[in-house]
Design a protein around this motif. Structure first.
Motif, short mmCIF file in Angstrom:
data_model
loop_
_atom_site.label_atom_id
_atom_site.label_comp_id
_atom_site.label_asym_id
_atom_site.label_seq_id
_atom_site.Cartn_x
_atom_site.Cartn_y
_atom_site.Cartn_z
N ASP A 121 0.87 -1.18 0.00
CA ASP A 121 0.00 0.00 0.00
C ASP A 121 0.91 1.23 0.00
O ASP A 121 1.50 1.58 1.03
N GLU A 123 0.18 4.39 -0.33
CA GLU A 123 -0.31 5.51 0.45
C GLU A 123 0.03 5.36 1.92
O GLU A 123 0.46 6.31 2.57
N LYS A 124 -0.16 4.17 2.46
CA LYS A 124 0.11 3.92 3.88
C LYS A 124 1.55 3.49 4.13
O LYS A 124 1.98 3.35 5.27
#
Length: 147
Positions: A121, A123-124
């Protein structure tokens, strides 16, 4: 796959020959390995799907007592080969856990991977939580080997 002569948690001797004739899914793990323990529910899902069509084997360097104690608390439906420290480190040269090895019906290695594949992920900035969707890649390999 290097030959082995080890005992399972029920003290029965197992060799590579014992598993020939069926596709064999091998999981290298140990009881204090957080990523290993985290993927057990998904590994159980694979075992449930393929039942007796495929051998499901977990190999660890942990002792019989440690594995039995672990299995009282956590369901892990594979056959458990124990006390395999020399085999794992010397014969296989394994240095990372978890690891998945898939063998064809003749006992030849057809896949090696670091646990159940998952996505990153961005974004995270961490790996996404694994779901049954992440099993599709392994299921495809199992089905191809089972033909």
């Amino acid at each position: 796959m290097p030959e082995f002569n080890l005992r399972n948690v029920e003290s029965k001797r197992r060799t590579l020959e014992h598993f020939k004739g069926k596709v064999t899914f091998i999981n290298l793990w140990f009881t204090n390995c957080f990523p290993c323990v985290k993927e057990i529910p998904l590994l159980n899902t694979l075992k449930e799907k393929y039942k007796n069509e495929v051998n499901f084997v977990a190999i660890t360097f942990d002792s019989k007592e440690k594995v039995k104690h672990f299995l009282k608390k956590k369901k892990f439906n594979f056959e458990h080969i124990i006390n395999a420290k020399n085999y794992l480190s010397k014969d296989l040269g394994n240095r990372s856990y978890p690891k998945i090895i898939l063998l064809n019906k003749e006992g030849i290695v057809k896949y090696v991977g670091g646990g159940i594949p998952s996505e990153y992920d961005y974004e995270k900035k961490k790996m996404k939580e694994r779901t049954e969707k992440d099993l599709v890649y392994l299921e495809k390999i199992i089905e191809d080997l089972n033909k």
